[in-house]
Scaffold this motif. Structure first.
Motif, PDB file in Angstrom:
ATOM      1  N   PRO A  79     -11.283  11.834  -3.094  1.00 14.73           N
ATOM      2  CA  PRO A  79     -11.084  12.655  -4.298  1.00 14.73           C
ATOM      3  C   PRO A  79     -10.108  13.804  -4.047  1.00 14.73           C
ATOM      4  O   PRO A  79     -10.198  14.495  -3.037  1.00 14.73           O
ATOM      5  CB  PRO A  79     -12.498  13.178  -4.606  1.00 14.73           C
ATOM      6  N   GLU A  80      -9.180  13.945  -4.971  1.00 15.29           N
ATOM      7  CA  GLU A  80      -8.184  15.027  -4.961  1.00 15.29           C
ATOM      8  C   GLU A  80      -7.127  14.884  -3.873  1.00 15.29           C
ATOM      9  O   GLU A  80      -6.128  15.600  -3.889  1.00 15.29           O
ATOM     10  CB  GLU A  80      -8.854  16.413  -4.811  1.00 15.29           C
ATOM     11  N   LEU A  81      -7.320  13.971  -2.923  1.00  8.28           N
ATOM     12  CA  LEU A  81      -6.401  13.868  -1.783  1.00  8.28           C
ATOM     13  C   LEU A  81      -5.537  12.615  -1.815  1.00  8.28           C
ATOM     14  O   LEU A  81      -4.605  12.488  -1.022  1.00  8.28           O
ATOM     15  CB  LEU A  81      -7.189  13.918  -0.464  1.00  8.28           C
ATOM     16  N   GLY A  82      -5.844  11.668  -2.689  1.00  6.33           N
ATOM     17  CA  GLY A  82      -5.019  10.481  -2.817  1.00  6.33           C
ATOM     18  C   GLY A  82      -5.375   9.373  -1.847  1.00  6.33           C
ATOM     19  O   GLY A  82      -6.495   9.297  -1.331  1.00  6.33           O
ATOM     20  N   THR A  83      -4.381   8.522  -1.566  1.00  2.41           N
ATOM     21  CA  THR A  83      -4.583   7.316  -0.767  1.00  2.41           C
ATOM     22  C   THR A  83      -4.100   7.531   0.669  1.00  2.41           C
ATOM     23  O   THR A  83      -3.012   8.065   0.895  1.00  2.41           O
ATOM     24  CB  THR A  83      -3.820   6.123  -1.384  1.00  2.41           C
ATOM     25  N   PHE A  84      -4.927   7.115   1.620  1.00  8.68           N
ATOM     26  CA  PHE A  84      -4.592   7.193   3.046  1.00  8.68           C
ATOM     27  C   PHE A  84      -4.518   5.771   3.606  1.00  8.68           C
ATOM     28  O   PHE A  84      -5.234   4.881   3.146  1.00  8.68           O
ATOM     29  CB  PHE A  84      -5.655   7.988   3.809  1.00  8.68           C
ATOM     30  N   TYR A  85      -3.686   5.591   4.617  1.00 10.78           N
ATOM     31  CA  TYR A  85      -3.563   4.254   5.200  1.00 10.78           C
ATOM     32  C   TYR A  85      -3.056   4.352   6.633  1.00 10.78           C
ATOM     33  O   TYR A  85      -2.387   5.320   7.014  1.00 10.78           O
ATOM     34  CB  TYR A  85      -2.625   3.380   4.361  1.00 10.78           C
ATOM     35  N   TYR A  86      -3.419   3.337   7.408  1.00  5.88           N
ATOM     36  CA  TYR A  86      -2.919   3.228   8.786  1.00  5.88           C
ATOM     37  C   TYR A  86      -3.027   1.757   9.203  1.00  5.88           C
ATOM     38  O   TYR A  86      -3.794   0.986   8.618  1.00  5.88           O
ATOM     39  CB  TYR A  86      -3.694   4.144   9.739  1.00  5.88           C
ATOM     40  N   PRO A  87      -2.273   1.321  10.225  1.00  6.59           N
ATOM     41  CA  PRO A  87      -2.240  -0.102  10.597  1.00  6.59           C
ATOM     42  C   PRO A  87      -3.574  -0.592  11.174  1.00  6.59           C
ATOM     43  O   PRO A  87      -4.313   0.170  11.799  1.00  6.59           O
ATOM     44  CB  PRO A  87      -1.141  -0.165  11.670  1.00  6.59           C
ATOM     45  N   PHE A  88      -3.836  -1.887  10.962  1.00  5.10           N
ATOM     46  CA  PHE A  88      -5.007  -2.514  11.567  1.00  5.10           C
ATOM     47  C   PHE A  88      -5.001  -2.322  13.086  1.00  5.10           C
ATOM     48  O   PHE A  88      -6.058  -2.259  13.710  1.00  5.10           O
ATOM     49  CB  PHE A  88      -5.017  -4.024  11.258  1.00  5.10           C
ATOM     50  N   ASP A  89      -3.812  -2.235  13.670  1.00  3.37           N
ATOM     51  CA  ASP A  89      -3.698  -2.100  15.125  1.00  3.37           C
ATOM     52  C   ASP A  89      -4.372  -0.832  15.652  1.00  3.37           C
ATOM     53  O   ASP A  89      -4.674  -0.734  16.845  1.00  3.37           O
ATOM     54  CB  ASP A  89      -2.213  -2.081  15.539  1.00  3.37           C
ATOM     55  N   TRP A  90      -4.579   0.119  14.781  1.00  2.00           N
ATOM     56  CA  TRP A  90      -5.202   1.372  15.210  1.00  2.00           C
ATOM     57  C   TRP A  90      -6.719   1.271  15.330  1.00  2.00           C
ATOM     58  O   TRP A  90      -7.364   2.193  15.842  1.00  2.00           O
ATOM     59  CB  TRP A  90      -4.882   2.502  14.229  1.00  2.00           C
ATOM     60  N   MET A  91      -7.303   0.177  14.810  1.00  2.00           N
ATOM     61  CA  MET A  91      -8.760   0.082  14.720  1.00  2.00           C
ATOM     62  C   MET A  91      -9.447   0.402  16.031  1.00  2.00           C
ATOM     63  O   MET A  91     -10.317   1.272  16.107  1.00  2.00           O
ATOM     64  CB  MET A  91      -9.186  -1.338  14.282  1.00  2.00           C
ATOM     65  N   TRP A  92      -9.087  -0.339  17.066  1.00  2.00           N
ATOM     66  CA  TRP A  92      -9.792  -0.197  18.345  1.00  2.00           C
ATOM     67  C   TRP A  92      -9.403   1.084  19.072  1.00  2.00           C
ATOM     68  O   TRP A  92     -10.191   1.639  19.848  1.00  2.00           O
ATOM     69  CB  TRP A  92      -9.559  -1.422  19.223  1.00  2.00           C
ATOM     70  N   ILE A 123       0.832  -1.204   0.000  1.00  2.00           N
ATOM     71  CA  ILE A 123       0.000   0.000   0.000  1.00  2.00           C
ATOM     72  C   ILE A 123       0.870   1.259   0.000  1.00  2.00           C
ATOM     73  O   ILE A 123       0.577   2.232  -0.706  1.00  2.00           O
ATOM     74  CB  ILE A 123      -0.954  -0.007   1.210  1.00  2.00           C
ATOM     75  N   LYS A 124       1.942   1.241   0.779  1.00  2.00           N
ATOM     76  CA  LYS A 124       2.844   2.402   0.787  1.00  2.00           C
ATOM     77  C   LYS A 124       3.448   2.621  -0.598  1.00  2.00           C
ATOM     78  O   LYS A 124       3.523   3.753  -1.082  1.00  2.00           O
ATOM     79  CB  LYS A 124       3.953   2.195   1.819  1.00  2.00           C
ATOM     80  N   ALA A 125       3.856   1.524  -1.250  1.00  2.00           N
ATOM     81  CA  ALA A 125       4.448   1.641  -2.584  1.00  2.00           C
ATOM     82  C   ALA A 125       3.423   2.149  -3.591  1.00  2.00           C
ATOM     83  O   ALA A 125       3.736   2.971  -4.463  1.00  2.00           O
ATOM     84  CB  ALA A 125       4.998   0.287  -3.025  1.00  2.00           C
ATOM     85  N   PHE A 126       2.182   1.668  -3.474  1.00  2.00           N
ATOM     86  CA  PHE A 126       1.123   2.113  -4.372  1.00  2.00           C
ATOM     87  C   PHE A 126       0.845   3.602  -4.171  1.00  2.00           C
ATOM     88  O   PHE A 126       0.695   4.366  -5.142  1.00  2.00           O
ATOM     89  CB  PHE A 126      -0.143   1.303  -4.127  1.00  2.00           C
ATOM     90  N   ALA A 127       0.777   4.034  -2.925  1.00  2.00           N
ATOM     91  CA  ALA A 127       0.510   5.450  -2.636  1.00  2.00           C
ATOM     92  C   ALA A 127       1.629   6.341  -3.158  1.00  2.00           C
ATOM     93  O   ALA A 127       1.379   7.453  -3.652  1.00  2.00           O
ATOM     94  CB  ALA A 127       0.323   5.646  -1.134  1.00  2.00           C
ATOM     95  N   GLU A 128       2.864   5.856  -3.064  1.00  2.00           N
ATOM     96  CA  GLU A 128       4.017   6.636  -3.524  1.00  2.00           C
ATOM     97  C   GLU A 128       4.004   6.843  -5.037  1.00  2.00           C
ATOM     98  O   GLU A 128       4.631   7.770  -5.548  1.00  2.00           O
ATOM     99  CB  GLU A 128       5.318   5.953  -3.102  1.00  2.00           C
ATOM    100  N   ALA A 129       3.304   5.967  -5.767  1.00  2.00           N
ATOM    101  CA  ALA A 129       3.225   6.107  -7.227  1.00  2.00           C
ATOM    102  C   ALA A 129       2.391   7.312  -7.632  1.00  2.00           C
ATOM    103  O   ALA A 129       2.485   7.784  -8.777  1.00  2.00           O
ATOM    104  CB  ALA A 129       2.642   4.838  -7.839  1.00  2.00           C
ATOM    105  N   GLU A 130       1.558   7.812  -6.707  1.00  2.00           N
ATOM    106  CA  GLU A 130       0.759   9.030  -6.923  1.00  2.00           C
ATOM    107  C   GLU A 130      -0.081   8.949  -8.202  1.00  2.00           C
ATOM    108  O   GLU A 130      -0.028   9.837  -9.068  1.00  2.00           O
ATOM    109  CB  GLU A 130       1.648  10.266  -6.938  1.00  2.00           C
ATOM    110  N   ILE A 131      -0.848   7.884  -8.311  1.00  2.00           N
ATOM    111  CA  ILE A 131      -1.798   7.752  -9.408  1.00  2.00           C
ATOM    112  C   ILE A 131      -2.865   8.836  -9.272  1.00  2.00           C
ATOM    113  O   ILE A 131      -3.331   9.138  -8.172  1.00  2.00           O
ATOM    114  CB  ILE A 131      -2.456   6.352  -9.382  1.00  2.00           C
TER     115      ILE A 131
END
Length: 773
Positions: free
Chosen positions: A321-334, A218-226
């Motif tokens: 939209p316009e802001l790209g991809t966001f991500y965070y670890p599953f550990d943050w869920m709770w 996911i980090k690599a995909f986000a860095e591609a800035e599609i």
């Protein structure tokens, strides 16, 4: 005064515009670009490949299939690449077998020992009537054009880039299986980019396949800035649950190679049908595939893939939209859940303490929300059942999404919102908007808790809820909050949740309308901090009612089949050479002018379920004229009889017309050994139970052979005596060409029904092993 009246009107216009823009920004909007710079991706240039590849049906074993392969080889050679093909026997764990011929080329990188990037799609179409424009000529075209533009830039990749156009994907992922099992280049691949489709339009979704955590991918995909990423961990979680496999699955399961794959899924009614032609392919969808292919090829060609994409950490991810991809670890869920729960409790506490929140109104607010939600559920759940009752012809579309399906989504969502506005208006004078928010927020917390446990990829739902709680706080402690501020706080809900109202029935069929209607009310509830302060709820209720009725009328007007919306129908001539009888068969629930005359006197008979995507069986059977058609030659050799076991060779020599051979046997009989042209099948797991298609069987079908070049089928097996008979069904797709059977051509408002053996002459034989008893 005028300003006060215009204020909520402008607010609602901005609100509606933001919803429209979310859908608009899903994918790039096509505009003609044939004269684009040579080092840029051109949708028009890619579309020329689609037109050439999808000129005719080109499924495995046909002459056109070979011509398609030749065209693709020529295109790769024109790019200056060395091309070779890989052909061999391939048998999968489900007993599907053929002789695929993959097309393979390589762009050499700076370090030939480094892990390679693989560009992947398949060039065969679905048997027997699909032209394969979307699935997957669009994938081939995107890769060819992206590769051309990449080479034009002249930048040498850091590692090799392999291009593989697999064969026989539609008949069991057999080309990918052959490549992974037998090609030496498969051992040094670090990442796969796979291009697919499951419809002829809509934005292209990014889904990943990995045996490990997804964080580095996911980090690599986000860095591609599609520019237009459409990627959510909800899709990732749903995909892992559903029984949908692509070529990427083979690379993951057999070689532990991760993949990104990209697929557009709208206009599902075209999928695997004779309508999958270039003219119906949405060029914006092709443009989106090209954006992914060209952008990611440039990105991943310049970074190391040597085990850099494998991780133990799972990420929740989404795009806005316009802001790209966001991500965070599953550990943050709770932690996020807890933080939002504390925020909500704090607002409740101070609201009650300052008497800004009225306890009686909070409990009263449960009533309109529950009524609206219940009505939405009933409307969605029984709506599709009612539609099938009023329009039985919809059941002929096996995809579960009729041509006017989008009209029904809009209609049922509009009617659900009409009910919600109507119900809440009845409580308007008794219920302040901020007090009405408590009930939907509590339910959203319950939904998020369930999601965290069972569908963690969707745990980002807590974020729109968090912004909803902030809006709740503002409406609680301010008599009339600023609608534009509240709208801003509602944008995460609009961007992340609202698209799902359309996504579920488009992706899973109109039987999922209930999800759309329920989600509509859930969104209505969480956005009531905005909706509740609008002064014209009655007007909005009327608008949604009129919209709902209008869409139903439009759907009704477009409910009949015609040239642009043809009826899928079917006819199969089954010749039973064992019993010397013949039958007409169809899968249709509603007969029509084309096939009705063959079923004037229907009978009850054996209705074999030939292999198909949805295990569709015959609905009508009638007696037919017996034609003494020639079948394949069978040769049985008993190698040995020892200790109640027999070793037998069964050789089948197909006729030139034969395109498919299926073998069936009592599922309770298991073999000790079973080889198909010296190939052995892997075992498979179904619901945590290990099975084997030959040695620990779960169904009656033994084997399906998709015939190539009349190659002989050589089966060797060893089994305990007595050995049950094998039923053999040989299929040829020349029913409409047989003059003795006199089957007329379809009218322009009809197409062959997909996903089943259709327009076929099926010859049934039974092989007995009497001499082994």
């Amino acid at each position: 005064m005028i300003r006060q009246k215009l204020y909520p009107i402008v607010a609602i216009i901005v609100f509606v515009f933001s919803i429209w823009y979310v859908f608009y920004d899903f994918s790039p909007q096509y505009s003609t670009d044939f004269n684009a710079k040579s080092n840029k991706f051109s949708t028009d240039r890619a579309f020329k490949h689609v037109e050439a590849i999808a000129d005719q049906e080109h499924f495995v074993g046909t002459a056109q299939h070979s011509l398609t392969r030749n065209y693709i080889v020529e295109q790769l050679e024109d790019l200056g690449l060395k091309v070779h093909t890989q052909q061999g026997f391939s048998l999968n764990a489900l007993g599907e077998f053929t002789i695929p011929e993959n097309i393979i080329a390589k762009i050499e990188g700076q370090n030939p020992k480094a892990k390679s990037l693989l560009l992947l799609s398949h060039y065969d179409s679905e048997p027997h009537s699909s032209f394969g424009a979307s699935d997957a000529a669009s994938g081939i075209a995107a890769i060819l054009e992206a590769t051309r533009a990449f080479l034009e830039n002249g930048k040498k990749p850091k590692h090799d880039i392999i291009i593989c156009f697999t064969d026989a994907e539609e008949v069991g992922l057999l080309g990918a299986t052959l490549f992974v099992d037998q090609h030496p280049w498969a051992k040094n691949i670090g990442l796969v980019l796979n291009f697919e489709s499951r419809g002829s339009g809509g934005p292209s979704n990014m889904i990943l396949e990995t045996n490990h955590g997804n964080s580095k991918m996911i980090k690599a995909f986000a860095e591609a800035e599609i520019n237009h990423p459409l990627a959510t961990s909800l899709m990732y979680s749903v995909y892992k649950i559903l029984p949908n496999d692509t070529d990427s699955t083979v690379f993951r399961e057999k070689a532990d190679i991760p993949s990104f794959f990209f697929a557009f899924i709208d206009d599902h009614y075209d999928y695997h049908t004779a309508l999958d032609i270039p003219q119906r392919l949405d060029k914006s969808s092709l443009s989106h595939q090209g954006e992914y292919a060209f952008g990611l090829l440039n990105h991943f060609s310049q970074i190391s893939l040597d085990n850099n994409l494998k991780s133990n950490v799972e990420m929740v991810y989404f795009n806005l939209p316009e802001l790209g991809t966001f991500y965070y670890p599953f550990d943050w869920m709770w932690w996020l859940y807890t933080a939002n729960a504390l925020l909500f409790l704090a607002v409740l506490y101070f609201g009650l303490k300052t008497k800004s929140i009225n306890r009686r109104e909070v409990f009263l607010g449960i009533l309109p929300f529950t009524i609206s939600l219940t009505c939405a559920f009933l409307l969605g759940f029984f709506g599709w059942k009612a539609l099938l009752w009023f329009y039985p012809q919809y059941s002929e579309i096996l995809q579960g999404f009729p041509y006017n399906g989008h009209n029904y989504i809009f209609a049922f969502v509009s009617l659900s919102l009409w009910v919600a506005f109507l119900v809440y208006r009845r409580f308007h004078h008794k219920l302040n908007p901020h007090n009405a928010l408590v009930a939907p927020i509590v339910l959203w917390f319950l939904i998020c808790a369930i999601i965290n446990i069972y569908l963690p990829g969707a745990s980002y739902f807590i974020l729109p809820l968090g912004f909803g709680i902030i809006a709740f706080a503002m409406s609680t402690f301010k008599e009339i909050p600023n609608l534009f501020v509240i709208w801003t706080l509602g944008l995460p809900c609009i961007g992340l949740i609202v698209p799902l109202i359309q996504f579920f029935p488009v992706g899973l069929g109109l039987n999922m309308l209930v999800i759309s209607t329920v989600f509509s009310v859930l969104v209505f509830g969480i956005l009531y901090s905005f909706i509740g302060y609008l002064p014209f709820k009655k007007t909005l209720a009327i608008i949604f009612f009129l919209l709902g009725v209008s869409f139903l009328i439009v759907a009704h007007v477009n409910s009949d089949f015609n040239r642009s919306q043809p009826k899928p129908n079917s006819l199969v001539y089954l010749l039973d050479k064992t019993d010397q009888k013949a039958y007409w068969n169809t899968y249709d629930n509603t007969l029509d002018s084309w096939n009705q005359k063959f079923f004037e006197d229907t009978i009850a008979s054996e209705k074999p379920i030939l292999q198909s995507k949805y295990l569709t069986g015959f609905t009508y059977t009638s007696k037919a004229q017996y034609l003494n058609l020639k079948s394949s030659d069978y040769d049985i050799v008993i190698d040995s009889l020892e200790n109640d076991y027999a070793r037998i060779k069964l050789n089948i020599s197909p006729l030139s017309q034969t395109k498919r051979i299926e073998l069936y046997m009592d599922k309770n009989y298991n073999f000790r050994e079973f080889k198909v042209n010296q190939q052995q099948a892997d075992s498979l797991k179904i619901k945590d139970t290990q099975y084997h298609v030959f040695k620990k069987r779960a169904w009656t079908r033994l084997l399906t052979y998709h015939v190539v070049n009349q190659e002989e089928l050589n089966i060797e097996f060893e089994g305990k005596l007595p050995i049950p008979p094998i039923k053999i069904y040989e299929t040829r797709f020349d029913l409409l060409k047989n003059e003795k059977l006199n089957v007329p051509k379809r009218t322009p408002s009809m197409i062959p029904k997909p996903f089943v053996v259709n327009d076929a002459i099926v010859i049934k034989n039974t092989v007995e092993f009497e001499s082994t008893k």
